[in-house]
Design a protein around this motif. Structure first.
Motif, mmCIF file in Angstrom:
data_model
loop_
_atom_site.group_PDB
_atom_site.id
_atom_site.type_symbol
_atom_site.label_atom_id
_atom_site.label_comp_id
_atom_site.label_asym_id
_atom_site.label_seq_id
_atom_site.Cartn_x
_atom_site.Cartn_y
_atom_site.Cartn_z
ATOM 1 N N PRO A 106 -50.864 2.635 158.355
ATOM 2 C CA PRO A 106 -50.685 1.526 158.974
ATOM 3 C C PRO A 106 -50.000 0.480 157.919
ATOM 4 C CG PRO A 106 -53.027 2.014 158.889
ATOM 5 C CD PRO A 106 -52.436 3.177 158.113
ATOM 6 N N ALA A 107 -49.014 -0.261 158.617
ATOM 7 C CA ALA A 107 -48.303 -1.545 157.743
ATOM 8 C C ALA A 107 -48.677 -2.653 158.381
ATOM 9 C CB ALA A 107 -47.000 -0.934 157.830
ATOM 10 N N THR A 108 -48.686 -3.607 157.392
ATOM 11 C CA THR A 108 -49.064 -4.972 157.937
ATOM 12 C C THR A 108 -47.587 -5.954 157.365
ATOM 13 O OG1 THR A 108 -51.212 -4.442 157.681
ATOM 14 C CG2 THR A 108 -50.618 -6.939 157.877
ATOM 15 N N LEU A 156 -36.641 -7.881 147.828
ATOM 16 C CA LEU A 156 -38.028 -8.198 146.857
ATOM 17 C C LEU A 156 -37.775 -8.000 145.449
ATOM 18 C CD1 LEU A 156 -40.813 -6.516 149.000
ATOM 19 C CD2 LEU A 156 -40.565 -8.618 148.766
ATOM 20 N N CYS A 157 -38.296 -8.620 144.528
ATOM 21 C CA CYS A 157 -38.174 -8.259 143.068
ATOM 22 C C CYS A 157 -38.995 -7.403 142.501
ATOM 23 C CB CYS A 157 -38.202 -9.639 142.225
ATOM 24 S SG CYS A 157 -39.913 -9.896 141.766
ATOM 25 N N VAL A 158 -38.788 -6.829 141.460
ATOM 26 C CA VAL A 158 -39.651 -5.668 141.090
ATOM 27 C C VAL A 158 -41.175 -5.992 141.218
ATOM 28 C CG1 VAL A 158 -39.277 -6.379 138.453
ATOM 29 C CG2 VAL A 158 -39.942 -4.078 139.140
ATOM 30 N N LEU A 159 -41.666 -7.085 140.812
ATOM 31 C CA LEU A 159 -43.202 -7.593 141.141
ATOM 32 C C LEU A 159 -43.522 -7.227 142.459
ATOM 33 C CD1 LEU A 159 -43.848 -10.629 138.806
ATOM 34 C CD2 LEU A 159 -43.925 -8.349 138.292
ATOM 35 N N GLY A 160 -42.805 -7.752 143.212
ATOM 36 C CA GLY A 160 -43.277 -7.671 144.840
ATOM 37 C C GLY A 160 -43.499 -6.039 145.255
ATOM 38 N N LEU A 161 -42.381 -5.294 144.704
ATOM 39 C CA LEU A 161 -42.183 -3.977 144.826
ATOM 40 C C LEU A 161 -43.264 -3.180 144.549
ATOM 41 C CD1 LEU A 161 -38.390 -3.645 144.845
ATOM 42 C CD2 LEU A 161 -39.628 -3.269 146.815
ATOM 43 N N THR A 162 -43.771 -3.532 143.044
ATOM 44 C CA THR A 162 -44.764 -2.949 142.780
ATOM 45 C C THR A 162 -46.258 -3.387 143.001
ATOM 46 O OG1 THR A 162 -43.261 -3.192 140.525
ATOM 47 C CG2 THR A 162 -45.557 -2.003 140.186
ATOM 48 N N SER A 163 -46.371 -4.369 143.585
ATOM 49 C CA SER A 163 -47.883 -5.032 143.919
ATOM 50 C C SER A 163 -48.259 -4.068 144.582
ATOM 51 C CB SER A 163 -47.618 -6.435 144.285
ATOM 52 O OG SER A 163 -46.770 -6.062 145.697
ATOM 53 N N GLY A 164 -48.055 -3.275 145.564
ATOM 54 C CA GLY A 164 -48.904 -2.442 146.228
ATOM 55 C C GLY A 164 -49.727 -1.483 145.375
ATOM 56 N N GLU A 165 -49.388 -1.207 143.987
ATOM 57 C CA GLU A 165 -50.113 -0.205 143.441
ATOM 58 C C GLU A 165 -51.385 -1.050 142.842
ATOM 59 O OE1 GLU A 165 -48.274 1.282 139.818
ATOM 60 O OE2 GLU A 165 -46.484 1.400 140.598
ATOM 61 N N LEU A 166 -51.422 -2.323 142.979
ATOM 62 C CA LEU A 166 -52.882 -2.799 142.772
ATOM 63 C C LEU A 166 -53.969 -2.583 143.847
ATOM 64 C CD1 LEU A 166 -51.465 -6.321 141.975
ATOM 65 C CD2 LEU A 166 -52.691 -5.021 140.548
ATOM 66 N N LEU A 167 -53.662 -2.252 145.146
ATOM 67 C CA LEU A 167 -54.797 -1.615 146.139
ATOM 68 C C LEU A 167 -55.250 -0.523 145.500
ATOM 69 C CD1 LEU A 167 -52.550 -2.283 149.430
ATOM 70 C CD2 LEU A 167 -54.019 -3.899 148.093
ATOM 71 N N GLY A 168 -56.561 -0.268 145.584
ATOM 72 C CA GLY A 168 -57.329 0.861 144.986
ATOM 73 C C GLY A 168 -56.779 1.380 143.605
ATOM 74 N N HIS A 169 -56.430 0.474 142.994
ATOM 75 C CA HIS A 169 -56.229 0.643 141.501
ATOM 76 C C HIS A 169 -57.631 0.948 140.712
ATOM 77 C CE1 HIS A 169 -55.137 -0.007 137.118
ATOM 78 N NE2 HIS A 169 -53.804 -0.012 137.751
ATOM 79 N N THR A 170 -57.520 1.972 139.784
ATOM 80 C CA THR A 170 -58.639 2.531 139.322
ATOM 81 C C THR A 170 -59.683 1.451 138.519
ATOM 82 O OG1 THR A 170 -57.523 3.287 137.460
ATOM 83 C CG2 THR A 170 -58.042 5.084 139.280
ATOM 84 N N VAL A 195 -54.101 -9.557 149.433
ATOM 85 C CA VAL A 195 -54.401 -8.795 150.758
ATOM 86 C C VAL A 195 -55.592 -8.316 151.320
ATOM 87 C CG1 VAL A 195 -51.692 -8.648 151.151
ATOM 88 C CG2 VAL A 195 -52.929 -6.829 149.736
ATOM 89 N N GLU A 196 -56.615 -8.616 150.887
ATOM 90 C CA GLU A 196 -57.786 -8.000 151.358
ATOM 91 C C GLU A 196 -58.546 -9.196 152.107
ATOM 92 O OE1 GLU A 196 -58.388 -4.992 147.656
ATOM 93 O OE2 GLU A 196 -59.380 -6.916 147.450
ATOM 94 N N GLU A 197 -58.225 -10.361 152.390
ATOM 95 C CA GLU A 197 -58.524 -11.281 153.300
ATOM 96 C C GLU A 197 -57.238 -12.038 153.922
ATOM 97 O OE1 GLU A 197 -62.189 -13.617 151.319
ATOM 98 O OE2 GLU A 197 -60.680 -13.073 149.981
ATOM 99 N N ASP A 198 -57.238 -12.413 155.209
ATOM 100 C CA ASP A 198 -56.306 -13.246 155.714
ATOM 101 C C ASP A 198 -56.258 -14.448 154.991
ATOM 102 O OD1 ASP A 198 -55.335 -11.299 157.567
ATOM 103 O OD2 ASP A 198 -56.366 -12.414 159.385
ATOM 104 N N ARG A 237 -50.615 -15.176 155.106
ATOM 105 C CA ARG A 237 -50.656 -13.692 154.526
ATOM 106 C C ARG A 237 -51.694 -12.936 155.030
ATOM 107 N NH1 ARG A 237 -50.443 -14.935 148.133
ATOM 108 N NH2 ARG A 237 -52.725 -15.121 148.471
ATOM 109 N N ARG A 238 -51.374 -11.830 155.738
ATOM 110 C CA ARG A 238 -51.951 -10.985 156.521
ATOM 111 C C ARG A 238 -52.843 -10.036 155.576
ATOM 112 N NH1 ARG A 238 -54.104 -12.010 161.157
ATOM 113 N NH2 ARG A 238 -52.634 -12.363 162.907
ATOM 114 N N ALA A 239 -54.156 -9.813 155.737
ATOM 115 C CA ALA A 239 -54.840 -8.798 155.211
ATOM 116 C C ALA A 239 -54.266 -7.185 155.555
ATOM 117 C CB ALA A 239 -56.394 -8.889 155.411
ATOM 118 N N VAL A 240 -54.318 -6.705 154.404
ATOM 119 C CA VAL A 240 -53.919 -5.226 154.752
ATOM 120 C C VAL A 240 -55.304 -4.385 155.049
ATOM 121 C CG1 VAL A 240 -52.710 -3.074 153.853
ATOM 122 C CG2 VAL A 240 -51.847 -5.187 153.378
ATOM 123 N N HIS A 241 -56.074 -4.451 154.037
ATOM 124 C CA HIS A 241 -57.588 -3.914 154.430
ATOM 125 C C HIS A 241 -58.648 -4.794 153.859
ATOM 126 C CE1 HIS A 241 -57.354 -2.264 150.558
ATOM 127 N NE2 HIS A 241 -56.306 -1.212 150.942
#
Ligand SMILES: Nc1nc2c(c(=O)[nH]1)N[C@H]1C(S)=C(S)[C@@H](COP(=O)(O)OP(=O)(O)OC[C@H]3O[C@@H](n4cnc5c(=O)[nH]c(N)nc54)[C@H](O)[C@@H]3O)O[C@H]1N2
Ligand SMILES: Nc1nc2c(c(=O)[nH]1)N[C@H]1C(S)=C(S)[C@@H](COP(=O)(O)OP(=O)(O)OC[C@H]3O[C@@H](n4cnc5c(=O)[nH]c(N)nc54)[C@H](O)[C@@H]3O)O[C@H]1N2
Ligand code: SF4
Ligand SMILES: [Mo]
Length: 710
Positions: free
Chosen positions: A16-18, A51-65, A448-451, A464-468
């Motif tokens: 799913p995409a938000t 988007l710049c490189v920060l925005g494009l990379t930011s998704g890696e933060l979700l579920g980061h170890t 992106v974990e809370e609206d 800013r919509r929450a993704v999960h």
């Protein structure tokens, strides 16, 4: 105008995409974020599909170890995993004990401009209503406080870039003072490029010839901390040559004479002596400004992060007003504009209401269901809170959305003070240096974990919509604040079940105030409407250009404020012969607690680099890529050398995105602007030498500096 698709979409790859917005800078670019972390730009009016490189990379933060997935509580000196019940109990008990022993003012709250409006609003409410302390401030004290104070004085309102980005290409001259937008607000650059293609000329004021300076018709490579001398001189020269816009001055301003009197002795020769520019360069800048039909002066942190930040910004404002030009300042953090408006600043209630105005106090007290007398007064600003901690006057502090150890000047001293304090509680999704010194660490939520809503650099409010949801073991920040409030016996003020309820309350709290969000309903944001505050009614479009109909001062005029020159708190001398200035690089964000965990960014920029002019480096025997030790009166630190032929030979530049011994703020001077509390981040006197000892060297403050980790 409707611009954003908002429903959840199910793209072909199945995740799913938000549609949401970036978590990093104040542009607040729109992006589509998949639950698996894939990011795609959206065709939004802000970023138009880029988007710049920060925005494009930011998704890696979700579920980061590295994500914190359990609370931590300090036991026998060590942070140990603990249950939520235990951690909340220890957190609550500490604040309660301190208040009982030393009074409510012995507790403090330190927030951040990355937080959504809802988080910022609740954190301010938590401080004033639950902890009942006046001492609540935020990291924006280090960021927007000087520009905000100056705009309030001159215009009667602080709204960063008081116009939409789409206006930028309309100017025929843009003076950009101390902003490296190409690396710090990258999606602003298409607007500048469009302007340049249309014939706009640029003056860029920066000790370094940055990528941004490639725009420049004229680059003024001044010494750090000397914008005040240069701006004052430009005003003096233009006035002497009768090149001011006398019609605009007469109709829209007040106080020119006093401002001119304060710049009386500011000749180009005088300014050249101070700034290291040539008198000719200053004359050239004056000429360009005088010949512009409509100019815009924009300031970034290079101009205002010094102990004269308010006066420096005012000097640029005076120059703009005298020319009938526009002025704006570039906000930095995701919600650098909205967070202080929500009452996260030591002297402000929601809506930019004043803690000292009885009617403002009454308005907020009504919404909160309390008597105005229950509201505390003005508290300490950010660095003053840290000073009060060092004195033992403040013993408990809740930190959310900030990492004050590495981001504060003289940071070894700050670290020692925070490590010694009785009760430090940090809410953060990742273990920061500040959290490592806490008594309790509570794993909070990513952006992106809370609206949530934010207000971007234009004054535009976005959703800013929450993704999960936060991962198992972490919790939403709003939930954590509510749990702490319940524990502290004030749960009745925190009966929210979702962020939207908080937003609806903050709309009410700001109703009728300067920063009026009342008319910006959640539905309007959901529908992707473009709305800028103030917006007093649901039926009104909002205010993209708040100064279009005059200035919100009692007399409707902008005020010139005299800005007599003062030198930096610390100037180079025989022992510390070079200037040190600090700032950012494209690949890292603030103290790096997020970006230093992202592989793609670390690969691009793995360690802090010390930028030095090759002539200076060679004179001191420093090889490109070799190690060097920089020393100030406060500490010394070791960095790898990068030759930069485009920086002033008397100036070094180090980014501040690292913690621990690599934090450049260990060297920075804690001199503050007396009127706003902004530290002198952009000017310190240092010396530089090759790193000779292979293992460790003792610092001035007897700290160990090891280059082996580089
Ligand atoms: N990639 C990235 N983007 C960011 C951030 C980040 O950390 N990383 N942070 C965000 C935040 S919170 C902010 S506030 C903004 C800040 O954005 P900017 O203001 O662009 O950031 P800085 O790099 O701190 O400073 C800008 C420039 O000021 C110059 N400078 C240094 N001293 C002086 C001086 O005395 N006078 C003048 N005129 N210039 C000087 C520096 O050489 C630098 O090029 O960026 C935002 N965007
Ligand atoms: N030398 C030097 N020092 C500077 C500057 C400079 O130019 N030079 N710039 C100054 C400026 S402009 C700024 S803005 C400050 C920034 O200074 P700080 O705010 O102290 O540093 P950040 O890295 O933004 O810290 C934010 C922390 O909050 C966490 N966080 C982010 N979002 C959320 C959230 O939604 N919820 C929770 N619970 N936590 C969150 C992050 O993980 C991180 O640990 O630094 C200042 N310091
Ligand atoms: S310009 Fe700013 S908001 Fe846009 S993608 Fe880059 S960091 Fe995010
Ligand atoms: Mo900032």
């Amino acid at each position: 105008m409707r611009s954003l698709p908002t429903q959840e979409e199910h793209p072909p790859n199945g995740t799913p995409a938000t549609s949401t917005h970036c978590g990093f800078c104040a542009m607040q670019c729109a992006m589509q974020l998949h639950a698996d972390g894939t990011v795609k730009p959206l065709p939004h009016p802000i970023n138009k599909g880029r988007l710049c490189v920060l925005g494009l990379t930011s998704g890696e933060l979700l579920g980061h170890t590295h994500r914190l997935r359990t609370p931590l509580v300090r036991k026998k000196g060590q942070l140990e995993p603990a249950s939520w019940e235990e951690a909340l109990e220890v957190a609550v008990e500490g604040f309660r004990r301190i208040a009982a022993r030393h009074g409510n003012t012995a507790n403090a709250v330190y927030g951040g401009g990355s937080l959504s409006n809802e988080k910022a609003y609740l954190l301010g409410k938590f401080a004033r209503l639950v902890l009942k302390t006046p001492h609540v401030d935020y990291n924006g004290r280090y960021c927007m406080s000087a520009a905000a104070a100056a705009q309030n004085l001159a215009f009667g309102l602080d709204r960063g870039l008081n116009r939409p980005l789409a206006d930028l290409p309309r100017y025929d001259l843009i003076l950009l003072a101390g902003s490296n937008a190409a690396e710090t607000l990258p999606m602003l650059m298409p607007y500048f490029h469009q302007a340049k293609e249309g014939g706009t000329r640029f003056i860029v004021v920066d000790p370094r010839h940055t990528i941004t300076a490639n725009l420049a018709t004229l680059h003024l490579a001044l010494r750090p901390g000397t914008d005040l001398a240069v701006a004052n001189t430009l005003l003096h020269v233009l006035a002497k040559d009768h090149r001011l816009n006398y019609g605009f001055i007469a109709e829209h301003t007040r106080g020119l004479e006093k401002a001119l009197a304060a710049v009386e002795g500011c000749t180009p020769v005088w300014a050249a002596e101070i700034s290291g520019l040539t008198p000719y360069e200053i004359q050239q800048a004056a000429q360009l400004l005088a010949s512009a039909r409509k100019a815009l002066i924009l300031t970034g942190r290079g101009a205002d992060q010094n102990a004269r930040g308010v006066d420096t910004t005012l000097a640029y404002i005076n120059l703009a007003l005298a020319l009938g030009a526009d002025f704006g300042t570039l906000t930095g953090q995701a919600n650098g504009q909205g967070a202080p408006e929500m009452g996260l600043k030591a002297d402000q209630l929601p809506g930019y209401r004043s803690l000292e105005d009885p009617s403002d106090r009454l308005a907020v007290a009504r919404v909160w269901g309390i008597e105005p007398e229950q509201l505390p007064g003005k508290g300490y600003s950010a660095f003053e809170i840290l000073q009060a901690i060092a004195r033992g006057e403040i013993q408990g502090m809740l930190v959310m959305g900030a990492n004050p150890i590495p981001s504060s000047p003289h940071s070894d001293w700050v670290r020692d003070a925070l490590a010694r304090m009785e009760h430090l509680v940090v809410i953060d999704p990742f273990l920061s240096e500040t959290a490592r010194h806490a008594r309790v660490v509570l794993p909070g939520a990513l952006w992106v974990e809370e609206d949530g809503t934010t207000t971007n650099l234009e004054g535009r409010v976005v959703l800013r919509r929450a993704v999960h949801r936060p991962p198992i073991g972490a919790r939403g920040d709003l939930e954590i604040l509510r749990d702490l409030a319940v524990g502290l016996g004030a749960g009745q003020y925190f009966r929210y079940t979702n962020p939207r309820e908080v937003y609806d309350e903050l709309r009410l709290a700001t109703r009728g105030a300067k920063a009026d969000y009342y008319g910006i309903t959640w539905e309007r944001l959901e529908a992707g409407e473009e709305v800028f505050w103030p917006c007093p009614s649901e039926n009104r479009p909002g205010t993209p250009r708040p100064f279009a109909q005059g200035f919100p001062q009692a007399d409707g005029r902008a005020h010139f404020i005299p800005t007599p020159f003062r030198p930096s708190a610390e100037e180079p001398d025989g022992r510390y012969p070079l200037y040190l200035t600090t700032g950012r690089v494209l690949y890292h964000y603030l103290t790096g607690n997020h970006t230093r965990r992202l592989k793609r960014l670390i690969k691009k920029y793995p360690e802090p680099l010390l930028e030095v002019h090759p002539e200076t480096a060679q004179r001191l025997g420093l090889a490109e890529g070799g190690l060097a030790v920089v020393r100030s009166r406060r500490a010394r630190a070791c960095y790898r050398v990068r030759y930069n032929p485009k920086i002033r030979p008397d100036t070094l530049f180090v980014p501040f995105h690292w913690e621990g011994e690599r934090a450049i703020n260990r060297l920075i001077n804690p001199a503050l602007d007396p009127s706003c509390g902004m530290p002198e981040f952009k000017v310190a006197a240092v010396d530089l030498a090759p790193f000779t000892q292979p293992e460790t060297v003792a610092t001035a403050a007897d700290q160990e500096v090891s280059c082996t980790t580089l």
